[in-house]
Design an enzyme around this catalytic site. Structure first.
Site, PDB file in Angstrom:
ATOM      1  N   ASN A   1      -5.667   2.604 -13.098  1.00  0.00           N
ATOM      2  CA  ASN A   1      -4.664   1.687 -12.544  1.00  0.00           C
ATOM      3  C   ASN A   1      -3.279   2.314 -12.673  1.00  0.00           C
ATOM      4  OD1 ASN A   1      -3.506  -0.860 -11.682  1.00  0.00           O
ATOM      5  ND2 ASN A   1      -2.917  -1.209 -13.810  1.00  0.00           N
TER       6      ASN A   1
ATOM      7  N   GLU B   1       5.747   6.615  -9.469  1.00  0.00           N
ATOM      8  CA  GLU B   1       4.412   6.148  -9.053  1.00  0.00           C
ATOM      9  C   GLU B   1       3.758   7.039  -8.008  1.00  0.00           C
ATOM     10  OE1 GLU B   1       3.711   1.934  -8.445  1.00  0.00           O
ATOM     11  OE2 GLU B   1       5.709   1.497  -9.174  1.00  0.00           O
TER      12      GLU B   1
ATOM     13  N   HIS C   1       0.641   1.237 -13.201  1.00  0.00           N
ATOM     14  CA  HIS C   1       1.469   0.093 -13.614  1.00  0.00           C
ATOM     15  C   HIS C   1       2.936   0.541 -13.630  1.00  0.00           C
ATOM     16  CE1 HIS C   1       2.373  -3.728 -15.425  1.00  0.00           C
ATOM     17  NE2 HIS C   1       3.188  -3.075 -16.243  1.00  0.00           N
TER      18      HIS C   1
ATOM     19  N   GLY D   1       0.778  -1.241   0.000  1.00  0.00           N
ATOM     20  CA  GLY D   1       0.000   0.000   0.000  1.00  0.00           C
ATOM     21  C   GLY D   1       0.809   1.289   0.000  1.00  0.00           C
TER      22      GLY D   1
ATOM     23  N   LEU E   1      -3.744  -6.503  -7.303  1.00  0.00           N
ATOM     24  CA  LEU E   1      -3.108  -7.486  -8.177  1.00  0.00           C
ATOM     25  C   LEU E   1      -4.044  -8.592  -8.663  1.00  0.00           C
ATOM     26  CD1 LEU E   1       0.399  -7.629  -6.438  1.00  0.00           C
ATOM     27  CD2 LEU E   1      -0.414  -6.125  -8.257  1.00  0.00           C
ATOM     28  N   LYS E   2      -5.357  -8.349  -8.525  1.00  0.00           N
ATOM     29  CA  LYS E   2      -6.327  -9.303  -9.080  1.00  0.00           C
ATOM     30  C   LYS E   2      -6.853  -8.705 -10.384  1.00  0.00           C
ATOM     31  CE  LYS E   2     -11.080 -10.648  -7.830  1.00  0.00           C
ATOM     32  NZ  LYS E   2     -11.140 -11.991  -8.346  1.00  0.00           N
TER      33      LYS E   2
ATOM     34  N   ASP F   1      -4.056  -3.872 -18.806  1.00  0.00           N
ATOM     35  CA  ASP F   1      -3.132  -2.749 -19.049  1.00  0.00           C
ATOM     36  C   ASP F   1      -3.327  -2.128 -20.432  1.00  0.00           C
ATOM     37  OD1 ASP F   1      -1.955  -3.054 -16.502  1.00  0.00           O
ATOM     38  OD2 ASP F   1      -0.580  -4.560 -17.267  1.00  0.00           O
TER      39      ASP F   1
ATOM     40  N   ASN G   1       1.480   3.055  -2.607  1.00  0.00           N
ATOM     41  CA  ASN G   1       0.764   3.990  -3.492  1.00  0.00           C
ATOM     42  C   ASN G   1      -0.465   4.567  -2.795  1.00  0.00           C
ATOM     43  OD1 ASN G   1       1.843   4.333  -6.353  1.00  0.00           O
ATOM     44  ND2 ASN G   1       2.121   2.139  -5.986  1.00  0.00           N
TER      45      ASN G   1
HETATM   46  C1  GAR Z   1       3.318  -1.035  -7.374  1.00  0.00           C
HETATM   47  O1  GAR Z   1       4.610  -0.972  -7.936  1.00  0.00           O
HETATM   48  C2  GAR Z   1       2.287  -1.020  -8.477  1.00  0.00           C
HETATM   49  O2  GAR Z   1       2.621  -0.196  -9.560  1.00  0.00           O
HETATM   50  C3  GAR Z   1       2.278  -2.464  -8.888  1.00  0.00           C
HETATM   51  O3  GAR Z   1       2.367  -3.179  -7.676  1.00  0.00           O
HETATM   52  C4  GAR Z   1       3.081  -2.397  -6.721  1.00  0.00           C
HETATM   53  C5  GAR Z   1       2.248  -2.293  -5.465  1.00  0.00           C
HETATM   54  O4  GAR Z   1       2.934  -1.604  -4.448  1.00  0.00           O
HETATM   55  N1  GAR Z   1       1.109  -2.787  -9.643  1.00  0.00           N
HETATM   56  C6  GAR Z   1       1.125  -3.637 -10.677  1.00  0.00           C
HETATM   57  O5  GAR Z   1       2.110  -4.252 -11.015  1.00  0.00           O
HETATM   58  C7  GAR Z   1      -0.208  -3.777 -11.394  1.00  0.00           C
HETATM   59  N2  GAR Z   1      -0.030  -4.465 -12.639  1.00  0.00           N
HETATM   60  P1  GAR Z   1       2.155  -0.898  -3.250  1.00  0.00           P
HETATM   61  O6  GAR Z   1       1.183  -1.918  -2.669  1.00  0.00           O
HETATM   62  O7  GAR Z   1       3.252  -0.571  -2.266  1.00  0.00           O
HETATM   63  O8  GAR Z   1       1.452   0.312  -3.783  1.00  0.00           O
END
Ligand code: GAR
Length: 194
Positions: A102, A175, A104, A12, A85-86, A145, A14
């Site tokens: 989203n 991000e 990425h 979490g 991630l689902k 995506d 982000n």
């Molecule tokens: C982040 O890097 C996000 O961009 C990626 O998972 C990570 C989650 O980190 N998402 C993907 O790869 C989606 N395809 P976080 O839980 O610390 O935000």
């Protein structure tokens, strides 16, 4: 106000970036209504509680049905996938055109689509030897995506990078800035239309 629900699966960071931006007054036209996780032990849920944001765990089995009810009951305008991630079903996604975004961790269309998530994206970028990578915020459609790109930011790959080092740089310099900015942009668009 743009009423937002944030979907998470893991650490979490982000989500934290969005909540801190809100605390700093950088999202004046956004209301963070709910944080929802498909993982019971996601640390992101703790982050939501610390910021006094309502949070909920929904098991994968009933995820989309329960989420749809929550969205309706809370008048949600925008669903933000922040490390979620689902993969949402086509049936779900087509019900919410231009209502799901989203983040990425690559420059789409590189290193994206089914199977590319989290640290795997950075492993593949390093294997391919790219000199630039980055992050993308995009609308979600039925192609993983594949939706319209909203914002992108490039990040340099440096000699000696490991997937973990590269992931940290992409998060810190791309991000955590892009996702709050994209939400603010969409909230301003809503305000202009009102
Ligand atoms: C982040 O890097 C996000 O961009 C990626 O998972 C990570 C989650 O980190 N998402 C993907 O790869 C989606 N395809 P976080 O839980 O610390 O935000």
């Amino acid at each position: 106000m743009l009423n937002v629900a944030i979907l998470v699966s893991g650490g979490g960071t982000n989500l934290e970036a969005i909540l801190l931006a809100k605390d700093r007054g950088e999202l004046p036209d956004t209301n963070i209504s709910y944080v929802v996780s498909n993982k019971r032990d996601a640390f992101a849920l703790e982050r939501a509680k610390k910021h006094n944001i309502k949070s909920l765990y929904i098991p994968n089995k009933n995820f989309e049905e329960e989420l749809s009810n929550l969205l309706l009951e809370n008048n949600i305008d925008l669903i933000v996938l922040a490390g979620f991630l689902k993969i949402l079903s086509k049936e779900f996604v087509i019900k919410y055109p231009n209502k799901i975004i989203n983040i990425h961790p690559s420059l789409i269309p590189s290193f994206c689509g089914k199977g590319y998530y989290g640290i795997k994206v950075h492993e593949e970028a390093l294997k391919r030897g790219v000199k630039l990578t980055g992050a993308t915020v995009h609308y979600v459609n039925e192609i993983p995506d594949g939706g319209k790109i909203i914002l992108q930011k490039a990040v340099a790959v440096e000699d000696g990078d490991t997937p973990e080092i590269l992931q940290k740089r992409v998060m810190e310099s791309a991000e955590w800035k892009l996702l709050p900015s994209a939400i603010d942009l969409i909230s301003k668009e809503k305000k202009c239309k009102a």
